[in-house]
Scaffold this active site. Structure first.
Site, PDB file in Angstrom:
ATOM      1  NE  ARG A 197      13.452 -14.494 -30.785  1.00  0.00           N
ATOM      2  CZ  ARG A 197      13.890 -13.886 -29.227  1.00  0.00           C
ATOM      3  NH1 ARG A 197      12.896 -13.461 -28.686  1.00  0.00           N
ATOM      4  NH2 ARG A 197      15.060 -13.398 -28.825  1.00  0.00           N
ATOM      5  CE  LYS A 207      19.738 -18.248 -27.701  1.00  0.00           C
ATOM      6  NZ  LYS A 207      20.613 -17.583 -29.160  1.00  0.00           N
ATOM      7  CG  HIS A 259      13.971 -17.705 -34.271  1.00  0.00           C
ATOM      8  ND1 HIS A 259      13.755 -17.656 -32.830  1.00  0.00           N
ATOM      9  CD2 HIS A 259      14.323 -16.487 -34.869  1.00  0.00           C
ATOM     10  CE1 HIS A 259      14.495 -17.076 -32.734  1.00  0.00           C
ATOM     11  NE2 HIS A 259      15.024 -16.709 -33.406  1.00  0.00           N
ATOM     12  CE1 TYR A 319      13.699  -9.235 -36.579  1.00  0.00           C
ATOM     13  CE2 TYR A 319      14.842  -8.742 -34.775  1.00  0.00           C
ATOM     14  CZ  TYR A 319      14.632  -9.543 -35.515  1.00  0.00           C
ATOM     15  OH  TYR A 319      14.675 -11.138 -34.893  1.00  0.00           O
ATOM     16  CG  HIS A 354      18.762  -9.492 -29.225  1.00  0.00           C
ATOM     17  ND1 HIS A 354      17.829  -9.117 -30.193  1.00  0.00           N
ATOM     18  CD2 HIS A 354      18.258 -11.276 -29.655  1.00  0.00           C
ATOM     19  CE1 HIS A 354      17.014 -10.140 -31.183  1.00  0.00           C
ATOM     20  NE2 HIS A 354      17.511 -11.109 -30.105  1.00  0.00           N
TER      21      HIS A 354
END
Length: 299
Positions: A240, A170, A237, A272, A263
């Site tokens: 992931r 991103k 995802h 997580y 991130h």
């Protein structure tokens, strides 16, 4: 307002190099604000006040918009006003100090380790489609790639001898990720069948016709593998998420997982840790002699 929105979107595309997916989401959110302003007789971005924006957020919340969607809307508004202030087109930010209504934080769905191995350790036919799909699954789980990152992989991004892959995440941020032994083997088997010179572009994952596989095609191949091997719905995802959860569970190194996932904010990765705690709590409940509940009791 529309003209300034178009200028901002051009800025995001050309200078910030945000993905088309993110750009479309921001445009939709800001168009909602314009629509609201039109109904309220608000003449421009400079006339929108904090109490009016708060009213819009409340209205969207009552209509069922999730906290996450409203947080994204506010993020889009803040980004627009930063741009307008920088360009000298506006001198305030009505979104400053506003936050989206809090909602329940949904934990991502993951495969446990046994289910992940069941998915990946099934027999693989030595043909074009089977080898390609196996390589896709292995790479998702080995390296925690986003769907867009795997879709855009080119041959030049791979260094299988070193066990590395470079991806563009991103915001156009590049990162280098490790590729595990099983994933390297699957990739080598796939590249043997793919061929190096034939396809007209350097895409790693291609169709029989030599065209780069798009996101939808990859999603469908992952879904088919989940139904065939696990009898459940599976999407990229989830692989992931499983990668992140399993690495964190083994290493307890949140910063390393943050870097591998790409991130920008560690708070995004911290979700997580909740999954890891769920797992530990389940082990405790089933194993600790003083934790086991008597049948028919709630405490």
């Amino acid at each position: 307002m529309e003209r300034q929105l178009e200028a901002y979107c051009a800025h995001l595309r050309n200078e910030r190099q945000v993905s088309e997916h993110t750009l479309l989401a921001y445009r939709r959110d800001l168009e909602k604000v314009i629509e609201y302003c039109n109904t309220q007789g608000i003449a421009g971005w400079g006339a929108l006040q904090i109490q009016q924006l708060r009213q819009l957020i409340a209205r969207q919340h009552h209509q069922g918009q999730s906290s996450r969607s409203l947080a994204r809307l506010l993020s889009a508004v803040r980004g627009l006003y930063r741009y307008l202030n920088r360009e000298g087109l506006c001198q305030h930010d009505p979104a400053s100090g506003l936050s989206a209504p809090k909602g329940e934080r949904r934990l991502p769905k993951v495969l446990d380790t046994d289910r992940a191995l069941q998915l990946l350790d099934g027999g693989v036919d030595d043909d074009f489609i089977a080898r390609r799909d196996q390589a896709i699954l292995e790479l998702f789980y080995s390296s925690g790639l986003r769907l867009s990152e795997l879709t855009n992989l080119d041959l030049e991004h791979l260094d299988l001898a070193a066990g590395l892959v470079q991806v563009l995440g991103k915001g156009g941020k590049a990162r280098v990720l490790p590729v595990g032994r099983k994933a390297r083997e699957a990739m080598q088997q796939w590249l043997r069948l793919r061929g190096i010179g034939g396809p007209r572009d350097g895409a790693v994952f291609i169709s029989r016709q030599g065209n780069r596989l798009g996101p939808r095609a990859i999603q469908m191949r992952v879904k088919a593998a989940g139904e065939r091997e696990l009898g459940q719905h599976l999407h990229p995802h989830m692989l992931r998420h499983s990668f992140a959860s399993h690495v964190l569970e083994s290493s307890q190194d949140l910063r390393a997982v943050q870097e591998m996932l790409g991130h920008a904010d560690i708070s995004t990765t911290q979700i997580y840790t909740h999954l890891d705690f769920q797992h530990l709590a389940a082990v405790y409940d089933s194993a600790h002699p003083r934790a086991k509940r008597s049948k028919g009791t709630d405490s």
